[in-house]
Write an enzyme that holds these catalytic residues in place. Sequence first.
Site, PDB file in Angstrom:
ATOM      1  N   ASP A  17      15.657  -6.943 -35.625  1.00  0.00           N
ATOM      2  CA  ASP A  17      16.035  -7.473 -34.310  1.00  0.00           C
ATOM      3  C   ASP A  17      14.763  -7.572 -33.466  1.00  0.00           C
ATOM      4  OD1 ASP A  17      18.862  -7.279 -32.300  1.00  0.00           O
ATOM      5  OD2 ASP A  17      16.852  -7.404 -31.438  1.00  0.00           O
ATOM      6  N   ASP A 112      18.063 -13.791 -32.689  1.00  0.00           N
ATOM      7  CA  ASP A 112      16.886 -12.925 -32.897  1.00  0.00           C
ATOM      8  C   ASP A 112      17.150 -11.772 -33.868  1.00  0.00           C
ATOM      9  OD1 ASP A 112      18.308 -11.055 -31.330  1.00  0.00           O
ATOM     10  OD2 ASP A 112      16.434 -10.335 -30.419  1.00  0.00           O
ATOM     11  N   GLU A 113      18.176 -11.897 -34.694  1.00  0.00           N
ATOM     12  CA  GLU A 113      18.402 -10.810 -35.656  1.00  0.00           C
ATOM     13  C   GLU A 113      18.920 -11.342 -36.977  1.00  0.00           C
ATOM     14  OE1 GLU A 113      21.723  -8.106 -34.822  1.00  0.00           O
ATOM     15  OE2 GLU A 113      22.355  -9.503 -33.281  1.00  0.00           O
TER      16      GLU A 113
HETATM   17  P1  TTP Z   1      19.192  -9.040 -27.793  1.00  0.00           P
HETATM   18  O1  TTP Z   1      18.612  -8.806 -29.156  1.00  0.00           O
HETATM   19  O2  TTP Z   1      20.494  -8.390 -27.477  1.00  0.00           O
HETATM   20  O3  TTP Z   1      18.170  -8.560 -26.675  1.00  0.00           O
HETATM   21  P2  TTP Z   1      16.589  -8.659 -26.631  1.00  0.00           P
HETATM   22  O4  TTP Z   1      16.012  -9.161 -27.894  1.00  0.00           O
HETATM   23  O5  TTP Z   1      16.192  -9.397 -25.409  1.00  0.00           O
HETATM   24  O6  TTP Z   1      16.165  -7.148 -26.408  1.00  0.00           O
HETATM   25  P3  TTP Z   1      16.217  -5.946 -27.445  1.00  0.00           P
HETATM   26  O7  TTP Z   1      14.796  -5.486 -27.593  1.00  0.00           O
HETATM   27  O8  TTP Z   1      17.085  -4.928 -26.800  1.00  0.00           O
HETATM   28  O9  TTP Z   1      16.785  -6.478 -28.724  1.00  0.00           O
HETATM   29  O10 TTP Z   1      19.363 -10.575 -27.529  1.00  0.00           O
HETATM   30  C1  TTP Z   1      18.462 -11.560 -28.018  1.00  0.00           C
HETATM   31  C2  TTP Z   1      18.262 -12.643 -27.022  1.00  0.00           C
HETATM   32  O11 TTP Z   1      19.507 -13.228 -26.704  1.00  0.00           O
HETATM   33  C3  TTP Z   1      17.698 -12.171 -25.710  1.00  0.00           C
HETATM   34  O12 TTP Z   1      16.278 -12.111 -25.712  1.00  0.00           O
HETATM   35  C4  TTP Z   1      18.241 -13.152 -24.730  1.00  0.00           C
HETATM   36  C5  TTP Z   1      19.552 -13.607 -25.319  1.00  0.00           C
HETATM   37  N1  TTP Z   1      20.663 -12.938 -24.600  1.00  0.00           N
HETATM   38  C6  TTP Z   1      21.252 -13.586 -23.526  1.00  0.00           C
HETATM   39  O13 TTP Z   1      20.878 -14.722 -23.199  1.00  0.00           O
HETATM   40  N2  TTP Z   1      22.232 -12.952 -22.845  1.00  0.00           N
HETATM   41  C7  TTP Z   1      22.675 -11.690 -23.157  1.00  0.00           C
HETATM   42  O14 TTP Z   1      23.568 -11.143 -22.489  1.00  0.00           O
HETATM   43  C8  TTP Z   1      22.073 -11.032 -24.277  1.00  0.00           C
HETATM   44  C9  TTP Z   1      22.510  -9.640 -24.650  1.00  0.00           C
HETATM   45  C10 TTP Z   1      21.073 -11.703 -24.942  1.00  0.00           C
HETATM   46 MG    MG Z   2      16.631  -8.397 -29.732  1.00  0.00          MG
END
Ligand code: TTP
Ligand code: MG
Length: 400
Positions: A17, A112-113
């Site tokens: 992720d 992103d995962e």
């Molecule tokens: P996530 O992997 O949930 O968050 P992240 O990568 O920003 O942070 P983390 O280090 O905790 O993993 O989500 C991936 C992307 O998806 C994030 O960068 C932006 C988008 N996203 C939104 O647009 N709205 C949301 O509510 C969430 C949770 C994510």
């Molecule tokens: Mg993320």
Amino acid sequence: MNEKTAWEGHRVILHLDMDAFFAAVEQSINPDLRGRPVIVGGTKESRGVVSTCSYEARNYGVHSAMPMKEAARLCPDAVYVDTSGGKYSYLSVQILNVLKKYSPNVEPVSIDEAFLDITGVYKRYGGPEKLAIAIKNDIKSEYGLTASVGIAPKRFIAKMGSSSDKPNGLVVITPNRVKQFLWVKPVGHLWGIGPKAVEALNKAGIMTIGDLAKSSEAMLKKMFGIMGPALVKMANGYGDDDVRASHVEHDAKSMGHEHTFFKDTDNPDEVLGLLLYLSDRTSRRLRQSGNEARTVTLKVRKADFKLVTRARTLSKYFESEKVIYRTAKELLLKNRFLDNPIRLIGVNVCNLRERRAPDDQDLFCENTPRRRDDRLDKLLDGLRDRYGEESIFFAGSHLT
Ligand code: TTP
Ligand code: MG
């Protein structure tokens, strides 16, 4: 137990992720933003919510889905940026390509995962941990981004691992350490247990995953129906270890592109925009390979993971994105794929042969549609060779 025997009889599942993905992309593109709180989602004054924010901004208590106004109150000096889908989706595809270098079994789960089944390949790299380090280093050196990785014998444990030491984490949970890893955690950390379930469980004296593991399945069934016993099993480390890879044929017999939507969708604009983008990429690859094709295959993975493919063979060979798009679109509409939300779409072409000169009669006419397409394609290919694949798009084509 040593590394060699630690995984015997188990699958090795890696979950990756990206850290603060959208914000990290902004920081990697614009060095001025590095080390600073960055909030993605709009201006300070906008009425929307935060998409994500850099870890520097998280120190102020800002997080995803928080109203922008509240974020502005907590962290007024942050840099505010609007979301820009194309960039993030582009990098998402690049990162998947990095992962596919390490294992053919890659399942994207969001922008992103992804999950990778590395059971058959980790030995080549000297163990799962070394393989994960190699992936993380590749992503860092190629794109300036950090990722967090969890490795475990089950999907949900790998996912819990990747989120348990963010950012830039690497957590390896060997089968003999699963209970140790799970049982100390609060019950709400288990996949599928939301705040209401936590409340009910806590009321029944179940505070940790370990407490849940030792609870009676009958009691849990009374509380949550059929989900109850499943939760007890999960708390004991049982779960899915199946990675549903989405394969793209790379051999000379076929070629194509596919993409998983950020969120399952039945929005025609979104789906057709992506289809045009994928058709364009496929056409470009076809031309680069010096081939032309006769068959277009549309691949659709529905929200329930069911995979459906539909193909059409045309009477003439083609290489243009217009023909690929038009055919794929017809297959999409004819089969009513937009009636339900779609998780992934892909376009593939096969029935290939080496490209031949245009029909004789075309040679005498500079302005046949095919000659015009050829000139346009050459121009676009030249631009892309110089400035990169994403330097130019057809209007309406996009990644989501
Ligand atoms: P996530 O992997 O949930 O968050 P992240 O990568 O920003 O942070 P983390 O280090 O905790 O993993 O989500 C991936 C992307 O998806 C994030 O960068 C932006 C988008 N996203 C939104 O647009 N709205 C949301 O509510 C969430 C949770 C994510
Ligand atoms: Mg993320």
